[in-house]
Scaffold this motif. Structure first.
Motif, PDB file in Angstrom:
ATOM      1  N   SER A 122       0.838  -1.178   0.000  1.00  0.00           N
ATOM      2  CA  SER A 122       0.000   0.000   0.000  1.00  0.00           C
ATOM      3  C   SER A 122       0.883   1.241   0.000  1.00  0.00           C
ATOM      4  O   SER A 122       2.026   1.195   0.431  1.00  0.00           O
ATOM      5  CB  SER A 122      -0.881  -0.007   1.258  1.00  0.00           C
ATOM      6  OG  SER A 122      -1.545   1.219   1.392  1.00  0.00           O
ATOM      7  N   CYS A 155       0.109   3.713   1.808  1.00  0.00           N
ATOM      8  CA  CYS A 155      -0.123   4.305   3.128  1.00  0.00           C
ATOM      9  C   CYS A 155      -0.001   3.253   4.214  1.00  0.00           C
ATOM     10  O   CYS A 155      -0.243   2.070   3.985  1.00  0.00           O
ATOM     11  CB  CYS A 155      -1.523   4.902   3.209  1.00  0.00           C
ATOM     12  SG  CYS A 155      -1.840   6.209   2.024  1.00  0.00           S
ATOM     13  N   GLN A 156       0.366   3.735   5.402  1.00  0.00           N
ATOM     14  CA  GLN A 156       0.421   2.877   6.567  1.00  0.00           C
ATOM     15  C   GLN A 156      -0.048   3.696   7.762  1.00  0.00           C
ATOM     16  O   GLN A 156       0.289   4.876   7.870  1.00  0.00           O
ATOM     17  CB  GLN A 156       1.841   2.375   6.786  1.00  0.00           C
ATOM     18  CG  GLN A 156       1.932   1.257   7.791  1.00  0.00           C
ATOM     19  CD  GLN A 156       3.318   0.659   7.791  1.00  0.00           C
ATOM     20  OE1 GLN A 156       4.272   1.316   8.186  1.00  0.00           O
ATOM     21  NE2 GLN A 156       3.423  -0.582   7.351  1.00  0.00           N
ATOM     22  N   CYS A 199       1.683   8.390   4.022  1.00  0.00           N
ATOM     23  CA  CYS A 199       1.567   7.917   2.644  1.00  0.00           C
ATOM     24  C   CYS A 199       2.702   8.497   1.800  1.00  0.00           C
ATOM     25  O   CYS A 199       3.150   9.615   2.039  1.00  0.00           O
ATOM     26  CB  CYS A 199       0.245   8.381   2.024  1.00  0.00           C
ATOM     27  SG  CYS A 199      -1.222   7.859   2.917  1.00  0.00           S
ATOM     28  N   SER A 244       4.493   4.315  -6.056  1.00  0.00           N
ATOM     29  CA  SER A 244       5.000   3.025  -5.591  1.00  0.00           C
ATOM     30  C   SER A 244       6.471   2.770  -5.940  1.00  0.00           C
ATOM     31  O   SER A 244       7.090   1.909  -5.340  1.00  0.00           O
ATOM     32  CB  SER A 244       4.143   1.895  -6.142  1.00  0.00           C
ATOM     33  OG  SER A 244       4.194   1.894  -7.556  1.00  0.00           O
TER      34      SER A 244
END
Length: 118
Positions: free
Chosen positions: A29, A31-32, A40, A44
């Motif tokens: 993802s 974001c975390q 975020c 990627s």
């Protein structure tokens, strides 16, 4: 007891951990979320020298504080580590910066607010 330095360290680590074990791409993802902060990255994958945009959103119910002086991710500094986190107030607040400078330059992120940086 103030949680400001702890939260700043957590936010810095979250930003680095958002990329998983591979510094060139996000594992699952962009974001975390941990400890009331969603961190975020903007895409990627990154090439060497690309700027990384980071967005921090306070998803908790209390204000969090971002240390704007001391924490800075440093690119490859040895053959052992790809990224190394250094704590040095002079990185962004100049020579002689101390704990008082760190607190004075912290950015408060209220519940629901977002902070972005490159």
């Amino acid at each position: 007891m103030s949680a400001k330095p702890f939260v700043s360290t957590v936010l810095g680590l979250l930003a680095l951990n958002a990329c998983g074990g591979d510094p060139t791409g996000v594992s699952a993802s962009l974001c975390q979320v941990r400890n009331g902060a969603e961190v975020c990255v903007d895409r990627s994958e990154y090439r060497p020298g690309d700027a990384v945009r980071i967005r921090i959103r306070n998803v908790g119910s209390v204000a969090i504080f971002k240390d704007s002086c001391s924490t800075k991710a440093v690119g490859k500094t040895s053959e052992i580590a790809d990224f190394e986190e250094r704590f040095d107030p002079s990185l962004r607040c100049g020579p002689g910066a101390d704990a008082a400078d760190i607190v004075a330059n912290m950015v408060e992120i209220a519940p629901g607010e977002t902070f972005e940086e490159t």
